[in-house]
Design an enzyme around this catalytic site. Structure first.
Site, PDB file in Angstrom:
ATOM      1  N   ASP A 206       0.614  -1.362   0.298  1.00 51.20           N
ATOM      2  CA  ASP A 206       0.298  -0.284   0.461  1.00 51.20           C
ATOM      3  C   ASP A 206       0.787   1.130   0.097  1.00 51.20           C
ATOM      4  O   ASP A 206       1.962   1.361   0.774  1.00 51.20           O
ATOM      5  CB  ASP A 206      -0.497   0.096   1.062  1.00 51.20           C
ATOM      6  CG  ASP A 206      -1.760   1.314   1.589  1.00 51.20           C
ATOM      7  OD1 ASP A 206      -2.923   1.185   0.223  1.00 51.20           O
ATOM      8  OD2 ASP A 206      -1.116   2.581   1.866  1.00 51.20           O
ATOM      9  N   GLU A 260      13.055 -14.803   0.057  1.00 45.42           N
ATOM     10  CA  GLU A 260      13.753 -16.014   1.148  1.00 45.42           C
ATOM     11  C   GLU A 260      12.794 -17.004   1.346  1.00 45.42           C
ATOM     12  O   GLU A 260      13.296 -18.517   1.049  1.00 45.42           O
ATOM     13  CB  GLU A 260      13.527 -15.301   2.368  1.00 45.42           C
ATOM     14  CG  GLU A 260      14.402 -14.367   2.720  1.00 45.42           C
ATOM     15  CD  GLU A 260      14.572 -13.499   4.074  1.00 45.42           C
ATOM     16  OE1 GLU A 260      13.465 -14.340   4.695  1.00 45.42           O
ATOM     17  OE2 GLU A 260      14.602 -12.766   4.350  1.00 45.42           O
TER      18      GLU A 260
HETATM   19  C1  NOJ Z   1      -4.275   3.636  -0.574  1.00 40.81           C
HETATM   20  C2  NOJ Z   1      -5.684   2.313  -0.347  1.00 40.81           C
HETATM   21  O1  NOJ Z   1      -5.988   2.299  -1.253  1.00 40.81           O
HETATM   22  C3  NOJ Z   1      -6.603   3.683   0.643  1.00 40.81           C
HETATM   23  O2  NOJ Z   1      -8.328   3.253   0.272  1.00 40.81           O
HETATM   24  C4  NOJ Z   1      -5.853   3.881   1.356  1.00 40.81           C
HETATM   25  O3  NOJ Z   1      -7.096   4.987   1.545  1.00 40.81           O
HETATM   26  C5  NOJ Z   1      -4.641   4.504   1.459  1.00 40.81           C
HETATM   27  N1  NOJ Z   1      -3.961   3.874   1.025  1.00 40.81           N
HETATM   28  C6  NOJ Z   1      -3.377   4.994   2.393  1.00 40.81           C
HETATM   29  O4  NOJ Z   1      -3.461   3.936   2.925  1.00 40.81           O
END
Ligand code: NOJ
Length: 523
Positions: A206, A260
């Site tokens: 993310d 790994e």
């Molecule tokens: C990207 C995620 O897809 C989104 O839903 C989120 O609000 C932000 N990153 C923060 O983690």
């Protein structure tokens, strides 16, 4: 893992990924929110769709301020979604059906309720103080610099007790981890191992572009492209907050952990950026970064044959040698494709996604042709909506539950769903209708699986004129031609060959594409 690529290519090259937003997939507990047991119960749908991997948005314990992207414990499951035992059972069930399981890894920020942040906040001397990004007020008082939160307002909040500001690129309840601290790195890499050891096949990483903002805390410059009505955060160019050099080192460190394990685990990076910025996430010459940095261009593309053709060509040309492409048309953050381009072109888009060169990701509901579901203001959940009501930035409309069956609760839940249900005819009706979007997606994945030319073959644009894009996919002797009509009117088609699949039912007219028709033909 049972999915295998032809030619002994890594499995994920010929795979189709399916994003599951767990809150909205299937509820089994009657609380109106989907859960892990619900995913397990609906694996038949996933298998019948013909995908190879599921990526599940965050399932970790969370105050849900950002619906799971505010993690309070990286190595557990939120009771809302079930238990670790439910998770293990889901992985076993998925693997038994040949499906890989990818989790969401959220390394750039935690919840403010994570014990690490509670400790960090407790005093300037605390051993974990440096696990987050703290800074003194600006000389005249106020936030340390001009950085903006993606959700609106400053990216800094003052901790009155200790007199310093903490950084949060998202909500104030999502404090930014200090990835420069080796202990933070070690702890986060161990989180990956925790899940890999449980059998997870990879992660979607993310917000990776924001992982390591500039240590100098330099002000971001204004973005001249910003106009009133656009998101407040877009007023500044993210020159010092996104894609900083250390981010790419972090991607490499994560990849080493994936390496790994045998077979090596898959890492898909979420980083919004220019083409060169996105390409940098593949890593250096050894492609030692993410195997698949998400390619979001179709989400933003102008829906015209010429723009799509030049976008595909530009992306193909920008790929580092040996790097594998990927394509995405939507996710839980962006308006749904079928609403943006309409139901007829959504079928063309489905064919495009499934016939371009590279690993496609389908966002749950795309296979049903789901459109955004209007959310009454009093039902708004998303902070993006709540912080700027009525301005059209809210993400609730793209996160609504899957309609499985006819009826008010649509087979999703027995209670009130957390968001209204709608957006497309239910799965049960579409499964019985050969003309449905679901039927089209199933035919597309089946063809892709049967034809290495579609999954692994080369790409070449053959023609792009008068609203029609024609391209070739070739693998060894096998040559397939894809023709897509972006117009709502009939168009001539120069290529003639046996039709393997069309978006349209009925007889094909040689030399002509029907309005909004897409065709896959033998070359
Ligand atoms: C990207 C995620 O897809 C989104 O839903 C989120 O609000 C932000 N990153 C923060 O983690």
């Amino acid at each position: 893992m049972t999915h295998r690529s032809p030619d002994a290519a890594p499995w994920w090259r010929s795979a189709v990924v399916y994003q599951i937003y767990p809150r909205s997939f299937q509820d089994t507990t009657g609380d109106g929110v989907g859960d892990l047991a619900g995913i397990a119960r609906r694996l038949d749908h996933v298998v019948a769709l013909g995908v190879d991997a599921i990526w599940i948005s965050p399932i970790y314990p969370s105050p849900m301020k950002d619906f799971g992207y505010d993690v309070a414990d990286y190595c557990a499951v939120d009771p809302l979604f079930g238990t670790l035992a439910d998770f293990d059972a889901l992985v076993a069930a998925a693997h038994a059906r040949g499906l890989a399981v990818l989790l969401d890894f959220v390394p750039s920020h935690t919840s403010d309720e994570h014990p690490w942040f509670r400790e960090s906040r407790s005093s300037r001397e605390n051993a974990r103080r440096d696990w987050y990004v703290w800074a003194d007020p600006a000389p005249g008082g106020g936030p340390p610099n001009n950085w903006l939160s993606e959700f609106g307002g400053p990216a800094w909040s003052l901790d009155e007790a200790t007199g310093q500001y903490w950084l949060h690129i998202y909500l104030r309840e999502q404090p930014a981890l200090n990835w420069r601290n080796p202990d933070v790195q070690a702890a986060m890499l161990d989180v990956m191992r925790f899940w890999f050891d449980r059998g997870v096949d990879g992660f979607r990483v993310d917000a990776v572009e924001h992982l390591v903002p500039s240590a100098a805390l330099t002000d971001n410059p204004p973005d001249p492209a910003w106009r009133p009505g656009m998101q407040e955060a877009r007023a500044l160019h993210r020159a010092y907050t996104a894609h900083q050099p250390e981010v790419f080192d972090a991607a490499r460190a994560m990849r080493r952990v994936a390496g790994e394990y045998a077979p090596e685990r898959l890492l898909i990076g979420e980083a919004y950026g220019t083409l060169p910025e996105v390409m940098a996430y593949y890593g250096g010459e050894g492609l030692d970064g993410f195997q698949l940095p998400f390619n979001f261009q179709l989400i933003f593309a102008e829906w015209r044959a010429e723009s799509i053709a030049s976008m595909v060509e530009g992306y193909e040309a920008a790929l580092p040698a040996g790097a594998w492409p990927n394509w995405v048309m939507g996710n839980h953050d962006r308006p749904r494709i079928a609403g943006r381009i309409g139901p007829a072109q959504a079928r063309v888009a489905a064919m495009l996604l499934m016939t371009l060169r590279g690993t496609p990701t389908i966002y749950q509901g795309e296979e049903l042709g789901m459109v955004d579901v209007p959310i009454p203001p009093e039902m708004a959940h998303d902070p993006m909506e709540k912080n700027a009501p009525g301005q059209g930035f809210g993400r609730d409309p793209v996160r609504t539950p899957i309609p499985w069956e006819d009826g008010p609760k649509a087979g999703f839940t027995t209670d009130e769903p957390w968001l209204p249900i709608g957006g497309a005819p239910p799965v049960s009706a579409q499964a019985a209708d050969p003309g449905s979007m679901l039927a089209l997606y199933r035919r597309l994945t089946a063809l892709r699986r049967a034809e290495p030319a579609l999954s692994l073959g080369s790409y070449r644009t053959l023609a792009c004129a008068d609203d029609v894009l024609v391209f070739e996919r070739r693998h060894g002797e096998r040559r397939l031609v894809v023709a897509l009509n972006f117009a709502d009117a009939e168009r001539p088609l120069a290529h003639e060959g046996p039709v393997l699949l069309s978006t349209h039912a009925g007889d094909r007219v040689a030399g002509r594409l029907a309005p909004n028709e897409g065709r896959v033909m033998e070359g």
